[in-house]
Scaffold this active site. Structure first.
Site, PDB file in Angstrom:
ATOM      1  N   GLY A   1     -45.929  33.197   1.235  1.00  0.00           N
ATOM      2  CA  GLY A   1     -45.865  31.741   1.216  1.00  0.00           C
ATOM      3  C   GLY A   1     -46.690  31.109   2.314  1.00  0.00           C
ATOM      4  N   ARG A   2     -46.091  30.944   3.483  1.00  0.00           N
ATOM      5  CA  ARG A   2     -46.747  30.172   4.542  1.00  0.00           C
ATOM      6  C   ARG A   2     -48.076  30.762   4.987  1.00  0.00           C
ATOM      7  NH1 ARG A   2     -41.226  29.842   7.868  1.00  0.00           N
ATOM      8  NH2 ARG A   2     -41.082  31.852   6.820  1.00  0.00           N
TER       9      ARG A   2
ATOM     10  N   HIS B   1     -36.292  36.429  -1.320  1.00  0.00           N
ATOM     11  CA  HIS B   1     -36.563  36.038   0.065  1.00  0.00           C
ATOM     12  C   HIS B   1     -35.552  36.805   0.915  1.00  0.00           C
ATOM     13  CE1 HIS B   1     -37.055  32.472   3.127  1.00  0.00           C
ATOM     14  NE2 HIS B   1     -37.274  33.659   3.672  1.00  0.00           N
TER      15      HIS B   1
ATOM     16  N   ASN C   1     -40.157  38.774  -0.421  1.00  0.00           N
ATOM     17  CA  ASN C   1     -40.759  37.590   0.199  1.00  0.00           C
ATOM     18  C   ASN C   1     -40.100  37.351   1.558  1.00  0.00           C
ATOM     19  OD1 ASN C   1     -39.876  34.247   0.160  1.00  0.00           O
ATOM     20  ND2 ASN C   1     -42.025  34.790   0.341  1.00  0.00           N
ATOM     21  N   GLY C   2     -40.897  36.746   2.443  1.00  0.00           N
ATOM     22  CA  GLY C   2     -40.360  36.326   3.740  1.00  0.00           C
ATOM     23  C   GLY C   2     -41.102  36.961   4.898  1.00  0.00           C
TER      24      GLY C   2
ATOM     25  N   GLN D   1     -42.107  26.710 -11.398  1.00  0.00           N
ATOM     26  CA  GLN D   1     -40.766  26.898 -10.833  1.00  0.00           C
ATOM     27  C   GLN D   1     -39.878  25.695 -11.143  1.00  0.00           C
ATOM     28  OE1 GLN D   1     -39.427  26.649  -6.613  1.00  0.00           O
ATOM     29  NE2 GLN D   1     -38.950  28.813  -6.915  1.00  0.00           N
TER      30      GLN D   1
ATOM     31  N   CYS E   1     -33.630  27.503  -2.527  1.00  0.00           N
ATOM     32  CA  CYS E   1     -33.832  26.324  -1.680  1.00  0.00           C
ATOM     33  C   CYS E   1     -32.493  25.813  -1.145  1.00  0.00           C
ATOM     34  CB  CYS E   1     -34.523  25.225  -2.477  1.00  0.00           C
ATOM     35  SG  CYS E   1     -34.811  23.765  -1.490  1.00  0.00           S
TER      36      CYS E   1
HETATM   37  C1  LIG Z   1     -43.293  23.582   2.932  1.00  0.00           C
HETATM   38  C2  LIG Z   1     -42.521  24.626   2.175  1.00  0.00           C
HETATM   39  C3  LIG Z   1     -42.038  24.316   0.922  1.00  0.00           C
HETATM   40  C4  LIG Z   1     -41.343  25.272   0.177  1.00  0.00           C
HETATM   41  N1  LIG Z   1     -40.941  24.968  -1.081  1.00  0.00           N
HETATM   42  C5  LIG Z   1     -40.399  25.935  -1.871  1.00  0.00           C
HETATM   43  C6  LIG Z   1     -40.132  25.703  -3.248  1.00  0.00           C
HETATM   44  O1  LIG Z   1     -40.391  24.615  -3.789  1.00  0.00           O
HETATM   45  N2  LIG Z   1     -39.590  26.721  -3.958  1.00  0.00           N
HETATM   46  C7  LIG Z   1     -39.325  27.947  -3.405  1.00  0.00           C
HETATM   47  O2  LIG Z   1     -38.869  28.863  -4.097  1.00  0.00           O
HETATM   48  N3  LIG Z   1     -39.564  28.190  -2.107  1.00  0.00           N
HETATM   49  C8  LIG Z   1     -40.114  27.215  -1.337  1.00  0.00           C
HETATM   50  N4  LIG Z   1     -40.410  27.489  -0.028  1.00  0.00           N
HETATM   51  C9  LIG Z   1     -40.039  28.806   0.548  1.00  0.00           C
HETATM   52  C10 LIG Z   1     -41.159  29.815   0.353  1.00  0.00           C
HETATM   53  O3  LIG Z   1     -41.414  30.016  -1.035  1.00  0.00           O
HETATM   54  C11 LIG Z   1     -40.803  31.163   0.961  1.00  0.00           C
HETATM   55  O4  LIG Z   1     -39.667  31.682   0.316  1.00  0.00           O
HETATM   56  C12 LIG Z   1     -40.517  31.080   2.451  1.00  0.00           C
HETATM   57  O5  LIG Z   1     -41.434  30.252   3.123  1.00  0.00           O
HETATM   58  C13 LIG Z   1     -40.546  32.488   3.078  1.00  0.00           C
HETATM   59  O6  LIG Z   1     -41.761  33.150   2.785  1.00  0.00           O
HETATM   60  P1  LIG Z   1     -43.026  33.133   3.791  1.00  0.00           P
HETATM   61  O7  LIG Z   1     -42.539  33.640   5.110  1.00  0.00           O
HETATM   62  O8  LIG Z   1     -44.046  34.043   3.142  1.00  0.00           O
HETATM   63  O9  LIG Z   1     -43.487  31.708   3.889  1.00  0.00           O
HETATM   64  C14 LIG Z   1     -41.103  26.551   0.723  1.00  0.00           C
HETATM   65  C15 LIG Z   1     -41.607  26.860   1.996  1.00  0.00           C
HETATM   66  C16 LIG Z   1     -42.312  25.914   2.709  1.00  0.00           C
HETATM   67  C17 LIG Z   1     -42.859  26.276   4.081  1.00  0.00           C
END
Ligand SMILES: Cc1cc2nc3c(=O)[nH]c(=O)nc-3n(C[C@H](O)[C@H](O)[C@H](O)COP(=O)(O)O)c2cc1C
Length: 316
Positions: free
Chosen positions: A220-221, A158, A198-199, A57, A87
């Site tokens: 993600g999380r 997202h 996503n999300g 990315q 972001c």
């Molecule tokens: C610690 C952390 C760092 C993240 N860094 C990035 C990143 O570098 N690039 C990105 O596209 N999203 C980043 N995200 C967002 C996640 O990719 C994702 O879009 C967001 O957490 C929602 O998805 P989830 O509910 O499945 O976590 C980050 C999320 C967290 C918690």
């Protein structure tokens, strides 16, 4: 995910699932282009061949810089190059990349086109459904249409907007409401574009539900905190008939990696911090986790820290 999906984390996650696509942390074009004076280009691009399939990315907005960095990634063997348009941090806005680029669909389209010219692997865009008061469906469709026309191979959306002023990056991952229906509408309007959602997605059941109308799901999380979710994904989502590894088998395989890395001077805690969720929900998980958290950063800590206080092997 910044600070989370580094190469140690990805190596670990790959031991759980052969098929899921793993993403790097966002790497800025500045870090890659000027990185070799500081010697960190290699650090940002480095990955183990076992991590495939893996997407790099990028954060940036200058089409030529994005193309140059995409080429670096493709030459290095990445399977996909992704642009971060999601972001919301201040640092990222000052650098004119991340979610603020949703306001500049033409510029993102130019980046996509330049990157497509530069590499043969897929070029994809990760985005939100809107930013600030630019959050109408029409604006999202314009953005998605522009990057699609420029050759974007997939959109990962997202399903919440970002407030660029007023909310921290963490708040921007929780406070704006999730609008899955907007992403589903986008797929209906751009049926030939590959669209992943996503999300807030936490289970493979939800994932399967989304796959009825969408092309992919990014987790993600939950994948970080409860990585075991990935172990079942190969069978349930990708139709791989092979038995999923047990948690202890995953740990054993990771220990071999940890030993190799310790010998190269990598501190134990740089690796152990990513596996704290392996036994999540199992009896004894908390004691193991606590042991790792308190012991792994001590000077001279070795792999024995990872196996002391191991939870009992759960019954199948
Ligand atoms: C610690 C952390 C760092 C993240 N860094 C990035 C990143 O570098 N690039 C990105 O596209 N999203 C980043 N995200 C967002 C996640 O990719 C994702 O879009 C967001 O957490 C929602 O998805 P989830 O509910 O499945 O976590 C980050 C999320 C967290 C918690």
């Amino acid at each position: 995910m910044l600070d989370w999906t580094d190469r140690h984390c990805r190596y670990f996650l790959r031991l759980l699932s052969r098929h899921t696509l793993l993403y790097t942390e966002m790497v800025t074009t500045g870090a890659l282009i000027h990185g070799d004076q500081r010697g960190d280009r290699e650090r940002f691009l480095r990955f183990d061949p076992a991590e495939h399939p893996i997407a790099l990315q990028l954060g940036g907005s200058d089409p030529q810089d994005m193309a140059q960095c995409a080429r670096m990634g493709a030459d290095r063997g990445y399977d996909e190059i992704n642009i971060n348009v999601g972001c919301p941090s201040d640092r990222v806005q000052n650098g004119r990349f991340g979610a603020c680029l949703m306001a500049e669909p033409r510029l993102v389209a130019d980046c996509v086109a330049a990157m497509k010219d530069a590499v043969a692997v897929p070029v994809t865009v990760k985005t939100r459904i809107g930013i600030d008061d630019r959050d109408s469906y029409g604006e999202l469709l314009d953005f998605a249409g522009a990057v699609t026309e420029a050759g974007c191979d997939a959109l990962i959306v997202h399903a919440r907007k970002a407030w660029l002023a007023g909310l921290s990056p963490k708040e921007n991952r929780d406070i704006p409401p999730l609008c899955y229906d907007v992403v589903e509408q986008l797929k209906r309007d751009l049926p030939h574009q590959t669209i992943a959602i996503n999300g807030g997605i936490k289970t493979l059941d939800e994932t399967q539900g989304f796959l009825e109308t969408l092309d992919g799901v990014m987790i993600g999380r939950e994948a970080y905190h409860n990585p075991w979710i990935l172990a079942e994904a190969d069978r349930v989502i990708f139709g791989d008939a092979r038995r999923a590894p047990t948690r202890n088998e995953v740990l054993d395989a990771f220990l071999l990696y940890v030993e190799r890395e310790l010998a190269k001077g990598t501190p134990l805690s740089a690796m152990s911090r990513h596996i704290l969720g392996l036994f999540q929900g199992q009896p004894g998980a908390r004691a193991w986790r606590r042991h790792l958290s308190t012991q792994a950063h001590l000077a001279g800590a070795g792999i024995e820290v990872l196996t002391a206080k191991l939870p009992p092997e759960p019954r199948p």
